[in-house]
Design a protein around this motif. Structure first.
Motif, PDB file in Angstrom:
ATOM      1  N   GLN A 213     113.337 -27.854  23.359  1.00 29.71           N
ATOM      2  CA  GLN A 213     113.122 -28.023  21.923  1.00 29.71           C
ATOM      3  C   GLN A 213     112.034 -27.078  21.415  1.00 29.71           C
ATOM      4  N   THR A 214     110.963 -26.948  22.154  1.00 32.91           N
ATOM      5  CA  THR A 214     109.876 -26.053  21.750  1.00 32.91           C
ATOM      6  C   THR A 214     110.346 -24.607  21.659  1.00 32.91           C
ATOM      7  N   ALA A 215     111.109 -24.162  22.667  1.00 36.46           N
ATOM      8  CA  ALA A 215     111.603 -22.783  22.679  1.00 36.46           C
ATOM      9  C   ALA A 215     112.534 -22.517  21.506  1.00 36.46           C
ATOM     10  N   LEU A 216     113.385 -23.476  21.191  1.00 35.53           N
ATOM     11  CA  LEU A 216     114.300 -23.305  20.067  1.00 35.53           C
ATOM     12  C   LEU A 216     113.559 -23.327  18.728  1.00 35.53           C
ATOM     13  N   ARG A 217     112.540 -24.183  18.618  1.00 33.06           N
ATOM     14  CA  ARG A 217     111.749 -24.218  17.373  1.00 33.06           C
ATOM     15  C   ARG A 217     111.049 -22.880  17.141  1.00 33.06           C
ATOM     16  N   GLU A 218     110.547 -22.285  18.208  1.00 33.52           N
ATOM     17  CA  GLU A 218     109.889 -20.990  18.084  1.00 33.52           C
ATOM     18  C   GLU A 218     110.863 -19.935  17.580  1.00 33.52           C
ATOM     19  N   ARG A 219     112.101 -19.965  18.079  1.00 32.84           N
ATOM     20  CA  ARG A 219     113.099 -19.007  17.603  1.00 32.84           C
ATOM     21  C   ARG A 219     113.493 -19.307  16.152  1.00 32.84           C
ATOM     22  N   ALA A 220     113.515 -20.589  15.784  1.00 38.05           N
ATOM     23  CA  ALA A 220     113.906 -20.979  14.418  1.00 38.05           C
ATOM     24  C   ALA A 220     112.960 -20.400  13.368  1.00 38.05           C
ATOM     25  N   VAL A 221     111.694 -20.247  13.728  1.00 34.69           N
ATOM     26  CA  VAL A 221     110.700 -19.733  12.783  1.00 34.69           C
ATOM     27  C   VAL A 221     111.088 -18.338  12.284  1.00 34.69           C
ATOM     28  N   SER A 222     111.683 -17.528  13.151  1.00 37.00           N
ATOM     29  CA  SER A 222     112.038 -16.159  12.780  1.00 37.00           C
ATOM     30  C   SER A 222     113.522 -16.002  12.459  1.00 37.00           C
ATOM     31  N   THR A 223     114.242 -17.117  12.351  1.00 36.86           N
ATOM     32  CA  THR A 223     115.682 -17.085  12.082  1.00 36.86           C
ATOM     33  C   THR A 223     115.969 -17.687  10.710  1.00 36.86           C
ATOM     34  N   PRO A 224     116.608 -16.965   9.804  1.00 38.66           N
ATOM     35  CA  PRO A 224     116.898 -17.497   8.467  1.00 38.66           C
ATOM     36  C   PRO A 224     117.744 -18.766   8.540  1.00 38.66           C
ATOM     37  N   PRO A 225     117.511 -19.734   7.662  1.00 35.22           N
ATOM     38  CA  PRO A 225     118.332 -20.947   7.622  1.00 35.22           C
ATOM     39  C   PRO A 225     119.811 -20.594   7.487  1.00 35.22           C
ATOM     40  N   GLY A 226     120.631 -21.345   8.187  1.00 37.30           N
ATOM     41  CA  GLY A 226     122.068 -21.103   8.164  1.00 37.30           C
ATOM     42  C   GLY A 226     122.552 -20.231   9.296  1.00 37.30           C
ATOM     43  N   GLU A 227     121.626 -19.469   9.931  1.00 36.75           N
ATOM     44  CA  GLU A 227     122.020 -18.648  11.064  1.00 36.75           C
ATOM     45  C   GLU A 227     121.878 -19.441  12.366  1.00 36.75           C
ATOM     46  N   TRP A 228     122.666 -19.052  13.350  1.00 34.53           N
ATOM     47  CA  TRP A 228     122.739 -19.799  14.605  1.00 34.53           C
ATOM     48  C   TRP A 228     121.515 -19.587  15.486  1.00 34.53           C
ATOM     49  N   LEU A 229     121.131 -20.663  16.173  1.00 32.21           N
ATOM     50  CA  LEU A 229     120.203 -20.613  17.292  1.00 32.21           C
ATOM     51  C   LEU A 229     121.034 -20.848  18.554  1.00 32.21           C
ATOM     52  N   VAL A 230     120.948 -19.936  19.502  1.00 35.36           N
ATOM     53  CA  VAL A 230     121.794 -20.017  20.696  1.00 35.36           C
ATOM     54  C   VAL A 230     120.915 -20.037  21.938  1.00 35.36           C
ATOM     55  N   GLY A 231     121.105 -21.047  22.755  1.00 35.69           N
ATOM     56  CA  GLY A 231     120.407 -21.154  24.031  1.00 35.69           C
ATOM     57  C   GLY A 231     121.372 -20.949  25.184  1.00 35.69           C
ATOM     58  N   PHE A 232     120.858 -20.521  26.324  1.00 34.42           N
ATOM     59  CA  PHE A 232     121.693 -20.306  27.509  1.00 34.42           C
ATOM     60  C   PHE A 232     120.929 -20.752  28.753  1.00 34.42           C
ATOM     61  N   MET A 233     121.667 -20.940  29.824  1.00 34.65           N
ATOM     62  CA  MET A 233     121.134 -21.326  31.140  1.00 34.65           C
ATOM     63  C   MET A 233     120.650 -22.780  31.192  1.00 34.65           C
ATOM     64  N   TYR A 234     121.065 -23.611  30.240  1.00 39.09           N
ATOM     65  CA  TYR A 234     120.760 -25.044  30.292  1.00 39.09           C
ATOM     66  C   TYR A 234     121.507 -25.688  31.457  1.00 39.09           C
ATOM     67  N   ASP A 235     120.874 -26.659  32.100  1.00 34.45           N
ATOM     68  CA  ASP A 235     121.495 -27.382  33.199  1.00 34.45           C
ATOM     69  C   ASP A 235     121.235 -28.875  33.006  1.00 34.45           C
ATOM     70  N   ASP A 236     122.288 -29.630  32.814  1.00 34.77           N
ATOM     71  CA  ASP A 236     122.140 -31.040  32.413  1.00 34.77           C
ATOM     72  C   ASP A 236     121.496 -31.916  33.471  1.00 34.77           C
ATOM     73  N   THR A 237     121.585 -31.557  34.762  1.00 32.63           N
ATOM     74  CA  THR A 237     121.046 -32.430  35.813  1.00 32.63           C
ATOM     75  C   THR A 237     119.649 -32.043  36.263  1.00 32.63           C
ATOM     76  N   LYS A 238     119.055 -31.057  35.627  1.00 36.02           N
ATOM     77  CA  LYS A 238     117.756 -30.564  36.099  1.00 36.02           C
ATOM     78  C   LYS A 238     116.659 -30.740  35.052  1.00 36.02           C
ATOM     79  N   GLN A 239     116.759 -31.786  34.241  1.00 37.50           N
ATOM     80  CA  GLN A 239     115.755 -32.043  33.211  1.00 37.50           C
ATOM     81  C   GLN A 239     114.786 -33.137  33.662  1.00 37.50           C
ATOM     82  N   GLU A 240     113.496 -32.955  33.394  1.00 31.95           N
ATOM     83  CA  GLU A 240     112.471 -33.931  33.802  1.00 31.95           C
ATOM     84  C   GLU A 240     112.732 -35.305  33.220  1.00 31.95           C
TER      85      GLU A 240
END
Length: 555
Positions: free
Chosen positions: A123-150
């Motif tokens: 969430q923190t990493a995506l929020r940081e990208r959102a600051v420099s991304t105009p509203p309405g444009e996509w935020l895209v994350g990669f390399m997420y792994d559902d079983t490896k979250q704290e």
């Protein structure tokens, strides 16, 4: 020259056949003068006729001599570079026969790496990208792994809504078959909890609400931008090439190569930034234009070569969506997802086979493997071809009958080689019985099948030393052994990661072993894999990677 006849020692029969005498600087005796000589090494050649050596020589990017230090050093001329490796271990360049390097490199340049180990950090990493991304444009994350979250749970739609409701968001699973989307993304796609699943896809729901997870063909409704410039794509190829070289890879088979990918690899080569030999599997959508142009598998050279056409027929092993004859543990109604029908597989295989192409189809589950074999066997009966070497990408869950058919047809399975170790926490959803038939390297070897080495990066780590450890031990990070009956010897694992990788692309005569006449690709290791405990193989350091006699990585 000690006890050797110079012509025999140099293997000039093979060398001449490969055109190695062209442009050679002759000695006074008229023999080849090497560009590079390596001496005092522990050379594990993977050549059954000469398994070990101390030294070798390279001229015009190819091995021209393999033998003792004294004999090979005697070949040096005034312009030869001589490297003394002081007993370090040298192996042939490792080969990854199924990976996605161009996409991985481009992701690193453009999108948000969410391989962060916790939902909060994502969430923190995506929020940081959102600051420099105009509203309405996509935020895209990669390399997420559902079983490896704290947090011990997967990312959800509501987690992403907490990042932004003004931006559509997609966080892609590293497995490549599922993604998590926020409410804004669903809104733009017109998807609600009542939307029906398409064939080959699924919108996941809990308590009547969308969870945010979407699988396979259902992802097509989201208009996630994928555009990039040719410069970005070439830079991405260069970046991932360097990382793979650092792990000891010298050749890679790119699965699912688009038109843009073909251009990116050519651009990277033209600029001198391509340091991997690439076997490029054309995407199914790219294939028709290549076929109409008269191209087919094998076109190219030792750096860029057209490989098979690649299709995808079912879901993912790591994302637990592959199609099986029996259900997932704890989910009695879940048999996975097929993404092609039998008729679609028949049609795709017939068109490519009759056009002279090698075919590679992503088939994880036993149901899917059976369907692909049906199509391959049909073509073998109706339009027989010599040595087509059609492939089964991933080929994760097998049984004795499938193994018999694969062996009889001479087909090539490419199962994940780091998965048993890296993704251990996922295998509980398959259960012990299935895991004794998954990533079945031992069974493939027992049946005489030329099983290929495959990371499927980004879904799995590409490091060959981790692969050796995974195949030999089948232990995950916690020490649990998954499918002990499928453990293989280190000798077998080494052969898979070298000679079998070359065989999968019809290149066993030019790479895969340190043999006179073959391409001068090799890797220097800090320790021999045979001198460490199996659980420590992945900790061995790559000291140097050499492609065609040129050092492309040095620690």
């Amino acid at each position: 020259m000690s006890d050797f006849d110079r012509r025999q020692f140099l293997g000039l029969g093979a060398a001449a056949a490969a055109g190695l005498t062209t442009g050679c600087e002759p000695s006074r005796e008229g023999a080849l003068v090497p560009d590079l000589i390596v001496v005092n090494a522990n050379v594990l050649t993977q050549d059954d006729s000469q398994p070990k050596a101390e030294a070798f020589a390279i001229h015009n990017e190819r091995f021209v001599a393999v033998g003792s230090s004294s004999d090979v050093k005697n070949l040096a001329g005034p312009n030869s570079t001589v490297l003394d490796f002081a007993g370090m271990t040298v192996v042939p360049g490792f080969i990854d026969a199924h990976s996605h390097p161009s996409g991985a490199g481009l992701n690193e340049l453009r999108n948000v790496n969410t391989n962060l180990g916790s939902i909060a950090r994502i969430q923190t990493a995506l929020r940081e990208r959102a600051v420099s991304t105009p509203p309405g444009e996509w935020l895209v994350g990669f390399m997420y792994d559902d079983t490896k979250q704290e947090e011990g749970r997967p990312l959800s739609r509501t987690d992403l809504d907490q990042v932004s409701t003004d931006h559509p968001i997609m966080v892609g699973h590293r497995g490549g078959h599922t993604g998590v989307y926020n409410s804004k993304a669903f809104e733009l796609a017109g998807v609600t909890a009542q939307t029906r699943d398409p064939f080959g896809g699924h919108f996941y729901r809990e308590n009547g609400e969308l969870t945010g997870k979407v699988a396979e063909r259902a992802r097509a409704v989201f208009n996630v931008p994928s555009g990039s410039t040719p410069e970005e794509r070439a830079r991405g190829v260069a970046a991932i090439s360097q990382k793979m070289n650092a792990a000891g890879l010298t050749s890679v088979h790119q699965a699912g190569t688009s038109r843009s990918d073909f251009i990116a690899y050519q651009d990277a080569r033209a600029s001198g930034d391509l340091s991997l030999r690439m076997n490029l599997m054309a995407r199914g959508l790219t294939f028709p234009s290549l076929m109409r142009s008269g191209l087919r598998t094998g076109m190219g050279d030792e750096w860029l070569r057209i490989g098979p056409v690649k299709f995808s027929a079912d879901g993912s092993a790591s994302e637990r969506t592959m199609a099986m004859s029996t259900p997932y543990a704890g989910r009695p109604d879940d048999f996975g997802i097929l993404t092609m029908t039998q008729d679609e597989i028949h049609d795709a295989v017939e068109e490519a086979h009759r056009a002279g192409w090698q075919v590679a189809i992503h088939a994880n589950g036993d149901i899917t493997i059976d369907m692909v074999l049906n199509a391959y066997e049909r073509m073998a009966r109706q339009y027989p071809r010599t040595d087509a070497r059609h492939r089964l990408e991933h080929c994760s869950l097998v049984n004795p009958e499938l193994l018999r058919r694969i062996a009889e047809g001479g087909y090539i399975p490419a199962p994940f080689y780091t998965y048993a170790h890296y993704h251990g926490e996922k295998w509980i959803e398959y259960g012990e019985e299935k895991m004794n038939w998954m990533f079945a390297h031992k069974s493939f070897m027992d049946y005489g099948i030329m099983v290929a080495p495959a990371s499927d990066h980004s879904p799995g780590p590409y490091e060959p030393l981790m692969a050796l450890q995974s195949m030999v031990t089948r232990k995950d990070f916690s020490g649990r052994v998954w499918g002990p009956s499928q453990r293989i010897t280190l000798d077998q694992a080494m052969k898979i990661c070298t000679m079998h990788g070359a065989y999968a692309s019809h290149e066993e005569r030019v790479k895969g072993s340190i043999t006179a006449g073959k391409l001068g690709d090799f890797v220097v290791l800090s320790e021999s894999p045979y001198d460490v405990e199996p659980d420590g193989i992945k900790e061995i350091q790559v000291e140097r990677t050499v492609v065609g006699g040129k050092t492309v990585y040095e620690a």
